[in-house]
Design a protein around this motif. Structure first.
Motif, PDB file in Angstrom:
ATOM      1  N   SER A 140       0.833  -1.204   0.000  1.00 53.47           N
ATOM      2  CA  SER A 140       0.000   0.000   0.000  1.00 53.47           C
ATOM      3  C   SER A 140       0.867   1.253   0.000  1.00 53.47           C
ATOM      4  O   SER A 140       0.561   2.251  -0.663  1.00 53.47           O
ATOM      5  CB  SER A 140      -0.918   0.002   1.227  1.00 53.47           C
ATOM      6  N   GLY A 141       1.980   1.206   0.750  1.00 52.54           N
ATOM      7  CA  GLY A 141       2.906   2.327   0.771  1.00 52.54           C
ATOM      8  C   GLY A 141       3.543   2.559  -0.593  1.00 52.54           C
ATOM      9  O   GLY A 141       3.698   3.701  -1.042  1.00 52.54           O
ATOM     10  N   VAL A 142       3.905   1.477  -1.271  1.00 55.11           N
ATOM     11  CA  VAL A 142       4.489   1.591  -2.613  1.00 55.11           C
ATOM     12  C   VAL A 142       3.458   2.147  -3.595  1.00 55.11           C
ATOM     13  O   VAL A 142       3.775   2.990  -4.444  1.00 55.11           O
ATOM     14  CB  VAL A 142       5.014   0.222  -3.088  1.00 55.11           C
ATOM     15  N   ALA A 143       2.209   1.682  -3.474  1.00 55.74           N
ATOM     16  CA  ALA A 143       1.151   2.179  -4.350  1.00 55.74           C
ATOM     17  C   ALA A 143       0.919   3.679  -4.130  1.00 55.74           C
ATOM     18  O   ALA A 143       0.713   4.432  -5.087  1.00 55.74           O
ATOM     19  CB  ALA A 143      -0.145   1.407  -4.099  1.00 55.74           C
ATOM     20  N   LEU A 239     -15.937  -8.246  -1.321  1.00 57.97           N
ATOM     21  CA  LEU A 239     -15.619  -7.986   0.086  1.00 57.97           C
ATOM     22  C   LEU A 239     -16.007  -9.138   1.003  1.00 57.97           C
ATOM     23  O   LEU A 239     -15.584  -9.181   2.157  1.00 57.97           O
ATOM     24  CB  LEU A 239     -16.310  -6.702   0.550  1.00 57.97           C
ATOM     25  N   ARG A 240     -16.790 -10.064   0.510  1.00 60.71           N
ATOM     26  CA  ARG A 240     -17.181 -11.209   1.328  1.00 60.71           C
ATOM     27  C   ARG A 240     -16.008 -12.173   1.520  1.00 60.71           C
ATOM     28  O   ARG A 240     -16.006 -12.968   2.459  1.00 60.71           O
ATOM     29  CB  ARG A 240     -18.368 -11.939   0.704  1.00 60.71           C
ATOM     30  N   SER A 241     -15.014 -12.098   0.626  1.00 59.98           N
ATOM     31  CA  SER A 241     -13.881 -13.027   0.748  1.00 59.98           C
ATOM     32  C   SER A 241     -12.518 -12.352   0.681  1.00 59.98           C
ATOM     33  O   SER A 241     -11.492 -13.025   0.763  1.00 59.98           O
ATOM     34  CB  SER A 241     -13.968 -14.107  -0.350  1.00 59.98           C
ATOM     35  N   VAL A 242     -12.490 -11.020   0.532  1.00 61.45           N
ATOM     36  CA  VAL A 242     -11.232 -10.282   0.480  1.00 61.45           C
ATOM     37  C   VAL A 242     -11.264  -9.227   1.576  1.00 61.45           C
ATOM     38  O   VAL A 242     -12.273  -8.547   1.758  1.00 61.45           O
ATOM     39  CB  VAL A 242     -11.040  -9.604  -0.893  1.00 61.45           C
ATOM     40  N   SER A 243     -10.161  -9.078   2.309  1.00 61.11           N
ATOM     41  CA  SER A 243     -10.136  -8.112   3.401  1.00 61.11           C
ATOM     42  C   SER A 243     -10.385  -6.698   2.881  1.00 61.11           C
ATOM     43  O   SER A 243     -10.103  -6.386   1.722  1.00 61.11           O
ATOM     44  CB  SER A 243      -8.786  -8.159   4.124  1.00 61.11           C
ATOM     45  N   ALA A 244     -10.903  -5.845   3.755  1.00 61.93           N
ATOM     46  CA  ALA A 244     -11.191  -4.469   3.366  1.00 61.93           C
ATOM     47  C   ALA A 244      -9.920  -3.744   2.939  1.00 61.93           C
ATOM     48  O   ALA A 244      -9.919  -2.965   1.977  1.00 61.93           O
ATOM     49  CB  ALA A 244     -11.863  -3.735   4.524  1.00 61.93           C
ATOM     50  N   THR A 245      -8.813  -3.989   3.651  1.00 64.50           N
ATOM     51  CA  THR A 245      -7.553  -3.307   3.325  1.00 64.50           C
ATOM     52  C   THR A 245      -7.037  -3.724   1.957  1.00 64.50           C
ATOM     53  O   THR A 245      -6.619  -2.889   1.148  1.00 64.50           O
ATOM     54  CB  THR A 245      -6.488  -3.616   4.389  1.00 64.50           C
ATOM     55  N   ARG A 246      -7.063  -5.017   1.675  1.00 67.65           N
ATOM     56  CA  ARG A 246      -6.597  -5.472   0.363  1.00 67.65           C
ATOM     57  C   ARG A 246      -7.526  -4.976  -0.740  1.00 67.65           C
ATOM     58  O   ARG A 246      -7.070  -4.642  -1.843  1.00 67.65           O
ATOM     59  CB  ARG A 246      -6.492  -6.995   0.331  1.00 67.65           C
ATOM     60  N   VAL A 285       0.447  -3.587  -6.415  1.00 72.51           N
ATOM     61  CA  VAL A 285      -0.768  -4.401  -6.251  1.00 72.51           C
ATOM     62  C   VAL A 285      -0.512  -5.850  -6.622  1.00 72.51           C
ATOM     63  O   VAL A 285      -0.811  -6.775  -5.855  1.00 72.51           O
ATOM     64  CB  VAL A 285      -1.916  -3.824  -7.096  1.00 72.51           C
ATOM     65  N   PHE A 286       0.048  -6.065  -7.793  1.00 72.86           N
ATOM     66  CA  PHE A 286       0.237  -7.448  -8.234  1.00 72.86           C
ATOM     67  C   PHE A 286       1.375  -8.128  -7.484  1.00 72.86           C
ATOM     68  O   PHE A 286       1.384  -9.361  -7.339  1.00 72.86           O
ATOM     69  CB  PHE A 286       0.461  -7.484  -9.751  1.00 72.86           C
ATOM     70  N   GLY A 287       2.333  -7.355  -6.978  1.00 74.32           N
ATOM     71  CA  GLY A 287       3.362  -7.946  -6.120  1.00 74.32           C
ATOM     72  C   GLY A 287       2.752  -8.482  -4.843  1.00 74.32           C
ATOM     73  O   GLY A 287       3.109  -9.580  -4.378  1.00 74.32           O
ATOM     74  N   ASP A 288       1.825  -7.732  -4.260  1.00 73.33           N
ATOM     75  CA  ASP A 288       1.142  -8.193  -3.052  1.00 73.33           C
ATOM     76  C   ASP A 288       0.309  -9.437  -3.338  1.00 73.33           C
ATOM     77  O   ASP A 288       0.293 -10.384  -2.544  1.00 73.33           O
ATOM     78  CB  ASP A 288       0.248  -7.086  -2.495  1.00 73.33           C
ATOM     79  N   LEU A 289      -0.390  -9.449  -4.465  1.00 70.75           N
ATOM     80  CA  LEU A 289      -1.218 -10.612  -4.820  1.00 70.75           C
ATOM     81  C   LEU A 289      -0.368 -11.853  -5.039  1.00 70.75           C
ATOM     82  O   LEU A 289      -0.743 -12.950  -4.612  1.00 70.75           O
ATOM     83  CB  LEU A 289      -2.049 -10.297  -6.073  1.00 70.75           C
ATOM     84  N   LEU A 290       0.773 -11.690  -5.681  1.00 72.75           N
ATOM     85  CA  LEU A 290       1.650 -12.842  -5.914  1.00 72.75           C
ATOM     86  C   LEU A 290       2.247 -13.350  -4.605  1.00 72.75           C
ATOM     87  O   LEU A 290       2.371 -14.567  -4.390  1.00 72.75           O
ATOM     88  CB  LEU A 290       2.779 -12.458  -6.887  1.00 72.75           C
TER      89      LEU A 290
END
Length: 296
Positions: A140-143, A239-246, A285-290
């Protein structure tokens, strides 16, 4: 029927934890088409927002009716106070956003909105005790850095009132996502539809709905259904399966995707710094997902 649908969704999410992530990614893509539609529609902002809210609300409502049938009224009642709070936050955020753009620079609004993952994480921890992964917070900081790079030529040219409104908008959106995520056992789609209708109602006094041309009306239908309605529908489901922050972090993709879509469709070439900052956001974003995928 709603119970059956909810059960099927829960089983699908358990079998494929990345289903929700894909849904939130699609919502970010839908939301990012706002810049394209605002260039295609030649009408005042209030009329644009009126039709956008009305058609967005109708799309989500139609989906709920199609899914629940005779159980639609019961589904609306089940949203309870959390649903009303989420709808109120979303509507108030729209009002703040409109006025923020009038009182400060777009660059300042984008940077302030890019802090949403941190605000969301803080609210989720304070209210529910949920702690976000350190990697997601770092991403999030990088974004946020990427957004700053994109808008650096005009950053800081806004005014205090507008910046405060942009901050209020960010807090309200974060609150909406935390509420929906915390009450993920409750179907919040009726609340999303209510929020869209409330947006149309709020701007109605300043709008001229009957003054639009046939061409603009066609674009407004697509604007409301594909950008706002579909985007809100997908985010609510995700949002039912992904955290609010992500979800907030993934939402940062809207910033680089918006000029990219305008470039592809209308041929408006973005500035070099926009491309550089956009690449940083995409990498974050995609770095976090990976990284999350490797741990799952």
């Amino acid at each position: 029927m709603s119970t059956v649908a909810d059960g099927a969704m829960a089983r699908r999410e358990a079998a494929d934890p990345w289903h929700g992530t894909a849904v939130v990614l699609l919502s970010a893509f839908a939301f990012s088409t706002a810049g394209l539609f605002t260039r295609l529609v030649e009408t005042d902002v209030w009329t644009m927002l009126f039709w956008r809210g009305l058609f967005g609300g109708l799309l989500i409502a139609a989906y709920v009716v199609w899914r629940d049938g005779a159980g639609t009224i019961a589904a609306i009642r089940r949203i309870g106070r959390p649903g009303l709070v989420a709808a109120g936050c979303s509507t108030a955020a729209t009002i703040c956003f409109i006025n923020a753009l009038r009182e400060t620079s777009v660059a300042d609004v984008l940077v302030i909105n890019a802090t949403a993952p941190f605000i969301t994480a803080a609210m989720a921890w304070a209210w529910t005790g949920a702690r976000e992964r350190r990697a997601t917070l770092m991403a999030s900081g990088v974004a946020l850095l990427g957004v700053v790079v994109m808008v650096v030529p005009t950053l800081g040219t806004g005014r205090l009132l507008g910046n405060l409104l942009a901050f209020a908008m960010t807090v309200l959106i974060s609150g909406m996502m935390v509420v929906m995520r915390h009450h993920r056992d409750v179907d919040m789609l009726p609340a999303a539809s209510l929020s869209a209708f409330l947006c149309a109602l709020v701007v109605w006094p300043w709008a001229s709905p009957l003054a639009v041309t046939a061409t603009d009306f066609g674009w407004l239908v697509l604007f409301g259904t594909t950008q706002f309605g579909l985007g809100q529908l997908l985010l609510t489901i995700g949002l039912r399966s992904v955290s609010a922050t992500r979800s907030a972090l993934i939402g940062a993709l809207e910033t680089p995707l918006a000029p990219a879509i305008v470039w592809v469709v209308l041929g408006e070439v973005p500035a070099v710094m926009t491309c550089v900052g956009g690449a940083i956001v995409l990498a974050a974003v995609f770095g976090d997902l990976l990284a999350a995928k490797e741990k799952s």
